[in-house]
Design an enzyme around this catalytic site. Structure first.
Site, short mmCIF file in Angstrom:
data_model
loop_
_atom_site.label_atom_id
_atom_site.label_comp_id
_atom_site.label_asym_id
_atom_site.label_seq_id
_atom_site.Cartn_x
_atom_site.Cartn_y
_atom_site.Cartn_z
N GLU A 15 0.84 -1.21 0.00
CA GLU A 15 0.00 0.00 0.00
C GLU A 15 0.87 1.25 0.00
OE1 GLU A 15 -2.75 1.44 -0.09
OE2 GLU A 15 -4.36 0.01 0.20
N ARG A 98 -7.90 0.76 13.14
CA ARG A 98 -6.51 1.06 12.84
C ARG A 98 -6.48 2.16 11.79
NH1 ARG A 98 -5.23 -0.47 7.66
NH2 ARG A 98 -6.07 -2.41 6.82
N ASN A 100 -5.40 3.81 8.24
CA ASN A 100 -5.27 3.29 6.88
C ASN A 100 -4.59 4.37 6.02
OD1 ASN A 100 -5.79 1.05 5.16
ND2 ASN A 100 -7.51 2.13 4.24
N ASN A 146 -9.78 5.75 2.64
CA ASN A 146 -8.76 5.35 1.66
C ASN A 146 -8.18 6.53 0.90
OD1 ASN A 146 -7.44 2.84 1.24
ND2 ASN A 146 -9.44 1.86 1.24
N ASP A 196 -9.81 2.22 -4.06
CA ASP A 196 -8.88 2.11 -2.93
C ASP A 196 -7.97 3.33 -2.91
OD1 ASP A 196 -7.08 1.24 -0.99
OD2 ASP A 196 -7.12 -0.83 -1.63
CA CA Z 1 -5.92 1.36 0.87
#
Ligand code: CA
Length: 291
Positions: A15, A98, A100, A146, A196
């Site tokens: 990521e 959490r 991101n 995201n 995303d």
């Molecule tokens: Ca992501």
């Protein structure tokens, strides 16, 4: 168009790619392994730091080093000494969440959002970390916080909540850091996958990675229209950013987490960092946090 793997290392949940224009290196993370990765395309040197907790995103600091949004809040990261220093934790009361995705804004502030680790919708939020290290929730009730991007003029903020399957635009006040006037500019249908991570190019167009969608797409935030797409050999495409000396190479992160064995057998490159060199579009340099 040639899609290359940058190196053979496969992240469980790769990521957050960030191109470092000063070092000429690409940074990215493996969220579930708690690792920060760095790769130098000139030398082939691949290094990593184990942070000891889940790491959602990193951004560059103007003073050197990184800011990270991790399982337990915001941290400063000294990659050379492999150390981390806590800055602030806005969610000590939400142990099921959490951090991101996150990014530095045009004024040098770090923004990062949270998500549930138990698939609960609406427990997440998007936070802004100001220079005085105060933290403000700018959006609440988020499903899976995201991708983030800002327009070149600094007037518009773009944001993805993957569970809402949309990209929203907000008016952005670069002086105060506040956002307002939310509107949906792209809505994704379920068969396309989940939007995303995201980046923006020098024409103001959005590049969006599609989780379970096998693609990165280029969209016009004005019309919502699909302009271009890249199909990857892996289904879980997580994020992208432009890199290389001219910011004309597109780096793409992917994941193998959650795939069944038969899916993995057909996706031996799942989790790799990919690059499409000289893609014909140009990115903008990553902002640096002023802390
Ligand atoms: Ca992501």
């Amino acid at each position: 168009m040639t899609i290359e793997t940058v190196l053979s290392h496969r992240c469980e949940l790769g990521e957050g790619p960030v191109w470092d224009t000063e070092l000429g290196m690409i940074w990215w993370i493996d969220i579930l392994k708690g690792e920060i990765h760095r790769y130098d395309p000139k030398t082939g040197l691949h290094e990593r730091q184990l942070t000891g907790q889940l790491v959602g995103s990193v951004a560059l600091r103007s003073r050197g080093g990184l800011v990270a949004a991790m399982e337990h809040g915001f941290y400063l990261v000294d990659f050379e000494n492999r150390s981390v220093q806590p800055v602030a934790d806005p969610e000590p009361h939400l142990p099921g969440n959490r951090f991101n995705d996150g990014k530095c804004d045009p004024a040098g502030r770090f923004w990062a959002g949270t998500m549930s680790m138990r698939d609960e919708n609406g427990t997440g939020a998007l936070y802004r970390l100001d220079e005085d290290r105060s933290v403000t929730a700018e959006i609440t009730g988020v499903g899976c916080s995201n991708g983030l991007a800002w327009s070149a003029d600094g007037g518009t903020f773009y944001y993805i909540d993957s569970l809402a399957r949309d990209v929203k635009a907000f008016d952005y006040d670069i002086i105060s850091g506040q956002i307002y006037n939310s509107r949906t500019i792209v809505q994704f249908s379920p068969e396309i996958g989940y939007p995303d991570g995201m980046t923006i190019d020098d024409e103001g167009m959005l590049w969006i990675a599609l989780w379970d969608g096998w693609k990165v797409i280029r969209c016009d935030p004005g019309s919502g229209k699909l302009l271009y797409e890249i199909t990857l050999p892996v289904s879980r495409v997580t994020s992208c950013t432009f890199g290389g000396a001219d910011l004309t190479d597109l780096y793409i992160t992917t994941a193998w987490t959650g795939l069944r064995d038969d899916d993995l057998a057909h996706q031996p490159l799942a989790g790799c960092l990919f690059v499409v060199k000289n893609i014909g579009y140009r990115g903008v340099p990553a902002e640096r946090c002023s802390y």
